[in-house]
Design a protein around this motif. Structure first.
Motif, PDB file in Angstrom:
ATOM      1  N   MET A 267       0.820  -1.219   0.000  1.00  0.00           N
ATOM      2  CA  MET A 267       0.000   0.000   0.000  1.00  0.00           C
ATOM      3  C   MET A 267       0.849   1.262   0.000  1.00  0.00           C
ATOM      4  SD  MET A 267      -2.823  -1.079   2.853  1.00  0.00           S
ATOM      5  CE  MET A 267      -3.794  -2.583   2.689  1.00  0.00           C
ATOM      6  N   ASP A 268       2.073   1.163   0.523  1.00  0.00           N
ATOM      7  CA  ASP A 268       3.008   2.281   0.591  1.00  0.00           C
ATOM      8  C   ASP A 268       2.389   3.520   1.248  1.00  0.00           C
ATOM      9  OD1 ASP A 268       5.475   3.509   0.242  1.00  0.00           O
ATOM     10  OD2 ASP A 268       4.928   4.316  -1.714  1.00  0.00           O
ATOM     11  N   PRO A 269       1.884   3.376   2.476  1.00  0.00           N
ATOM     12  CA  PRO A 269       1.310   4.536   3.164  1.00  0.00           C
ATOM     13  C   PRO A 269       2.407   5.483   3.647  1.00  0.00           C
ATOM     14  CG  PRO A 269       1.403   2.678   4.651  1.00  0.00           C
ATOM     15  CD  PRO A 269       1.873   2.166   3.312  1.00  0.00           C
ATOM     16  N   ALA A 270       1.997   6.660   4.120  1.00  0.00           N
ATOM     17  CA  ALA A 270       2.958   7.618   4.667  1.00  0.00           C
ATOM     18  C   ALA A 270       3.576   7.095   5.955  1.00  0.00           C
ATOM     19  CB  ALA A 270       2.270   8.960   4.921  1.00  0.00           C
ATOM     20  N   ALA A 271       2.827   6.263   6.682  1.00  0.00           N
ATOM     21  CA  ALA A 271       3.333   5.679   7.930  1.00  0.00           C
ATOM     22  C   ALA A 271       2.477   4.485   8.309  1.00  0.00           C
ATOM     23  CB  ALA A 271       3.327   6.710   9.058  1.00  0.00           C
ATOM     24  N   ILE A 272       3.024   3.646   9.183  1.00  0.00           N
ATOM     25  CA  ILE A 272       2.316   2.484   9.716  1.00  0.00           C
ATOM     26  C   ILE A 272       2.309   2.595  11.233  1.00  0.00           C
ATOM     27  CG2 ILE A 272       2.311  -0.032   9.934  1.00  0.00           C
ATOM     28  CD1 ILE A 272       3.911  -0.037   7.229  1.00  0.00           C
ATOM     29  N   LEU A 273       1.134   2.441  11.835  1.00  0.00           N
ATOM     30  CA  LEU A 273       0.984   2.435  13.284  1.00  0.00           C
ATOM     31  C   LEU A 273       0.662   1.017  13.738  1.00  0.00           C
ATOM     32  CD1 LEU A 273      -1.215   5.636  13.841  1.00  0.00           C
ATOM     33  CD2 LEU A 273       1.259   5.460  13.458  1.00  0.00           C
ATOM     34  N   ILE A 274       1.302   0.577  14.831  1.00  0.00           N
ATOM     35  CA  ILE A 274       1.077  -0.774  15.349  1.00  0.00           C
ATOM     36  C   ILE A 274       0.603  -0.667  16.799  1.00  0.00           C
ATOM     37  CG2 ILE A 274       2.109  -3.028  15.798  1.00  0.00           C
ATOM     38  CD1 ILE A 274       4.039  -2.533  13.547  1.00  0.00           C
ATOM     39  N   THR A 275      -0.508  -1.334  17.108  1.00  0.00           N
ATOM     40  CA  THR A 275      -1.194  -1.154  18.383  1.00  0.00           C
ATOM     41  C   THR A 275      -0.670  -2.019  19.519  1.00  0.00           C
ATOM     42  OG1 THR A 275      -2.897  -2.786  17.820  1.00  0.00           O
ATOM     43  CG2 THR A 275      -3.331  -0.495  17.210  1.00  0.00           C
ATOM     44  N   GLY A 276       0.384  -2.811  19.293  1.00  0.00           N
ATOM     45  CA  GLY A 276       0.972  -3.606  20.374  1.00  0.00           C
ATOM     46  C   GLY A 276       0.420  -5.013  20.471  1.00  0.00           C
TER      47      GLY A 276
END
Length: 297
Positions: free
Chosen positions: A79-88
């Motif tokens: 997807m090549d997003p601006a960033a990836i967030l990971i919820t743990g």
């Protein structure tokens, strides 16, 4: 027992067996939820940027969902997003840094490091070896996991913030809260240095942390932890096995529209990838959330 009653029992048994069998299939179905993240004071040059969210791998559960975790990582990279967030909640029932499941987590995460996409994360309760809220947090395990993730280039945001995207007029921040069960969700520390009017997203593991935030602090917050209820009644967003453990009705995924949290704060709960207690999902498929940044009117 007459023939009619036997037929009914056989029919009910067949349906229950089919549901159980489906419960072992559903964890391998990966859903992509496209959502708008309406952000206060979002600069024009950030309009339309995409942020992907994944989490709750729970590596260590018997028949854990490593295949889907790897697929989720592969998909978000494409997807090549601006960033990836990971919820743990990378781990499940892991007690020490010697456990081979830790190496498996690093192997899952390594393609993200190689992709060059910025990755931001917090830790969840299972990363402290906490399977219950009253359990003693394993601080050594949590610190060791965080250190290992940092070696891969993951930016750990337990009670910290970072500029996620630099704008022409305003910088866009991501603010992270620590684990709620570990007593480590500290908003004052997490928001330190973030300008009052700055656009931001807020990342946490447990949705319960959201209630601690001041009005207007989190125009868009994202959490995990619930697994979407994991096993829940069709056509209901509030009744699941999670309801049995927490009591009452629990809205376990999506935008939390009930009166929860302070004004001008909005929370989205991601269903995550893995599972707890049993390696089944029913009516709660694993999720990648993709937020498109949009300026508020």
């Amino acid at each position: 027992m007459n023939k009619k009653a036997k037929r009914w029992l056989l029919a009910v048994g067949a349906v229950l067996l089919a549901i159980v069998m489906w419960g072992f299939v559903e964890p391998y179905i990966l859903d992509v939820e496209e959502q708008e993240a309406v952000i206060t004071n979002l600069p024009a040059d950030m309009e339309g940027e995409k942020i992907a969210v994944i989490g709750d791998f729970q590596v260590g559960l018997w028949l854990d969902n490593v295949w889907t975790a790897r697929q989720a990582v592969e998909d978000v990279i494409e997807m090549d997003p601006a960033a990836i967030l990971i919820t743990g909640d990378y781990l499940y029932h892991v007690e020490s840094m010697d456990d081979p499941k830790l190496a498996e987590v690093m192997d899952i995460m390594r393609p993200l490091a190689d992709s060059g996409i910025p990755v931001y994360s917090v830790l969840g309760n299972h990363d402290y070896a906490m399977s219950a809220e009253d359990a003693e947090p394993n601080m050594e395990l949590a610190q060791g996991l965080a250190d290992e993730l940092r070696t891969l280039g993951v930016v750990m945001l337990d009670n910290r913030n970072e500029i996620l995207l630099e704008g022409t007029d305003e910088d866009f921040y991501v603010v992270g809260l620590g684990s709620h069960w570990a007593g480590n969700d500290l908003p004052n520390e997490a928001f330190e240095g973030v300008p009052e009017e700055a656009p931001r997203m807020v990342l946490m593991h447990n949705p319960d942390s959201f209630a601690m935030l001041e009005a207007g602090a989190a125009p868009v917050a994202v959490a995990g932890h619930t697994h979407g209820g994991q096993i829940r009644t069709p056509f209901s967003s509030t009744w699941s096995y999670l309801s049995l453990f927490q009591g009452g009705e629990v809205t376990a995924d999506g935008w939390i529209e009930d009166e929860y949290g302070a004004e001008e704060n909005d929370l989205y709960v991601n269903r995550g990838i893995g599972m707890s207690i049993t390696p089944m999902r029913i009516n709660s498929v694993p999720e990648i959330t993709v937020f498109t940044l949009t300026a508020s009117d």
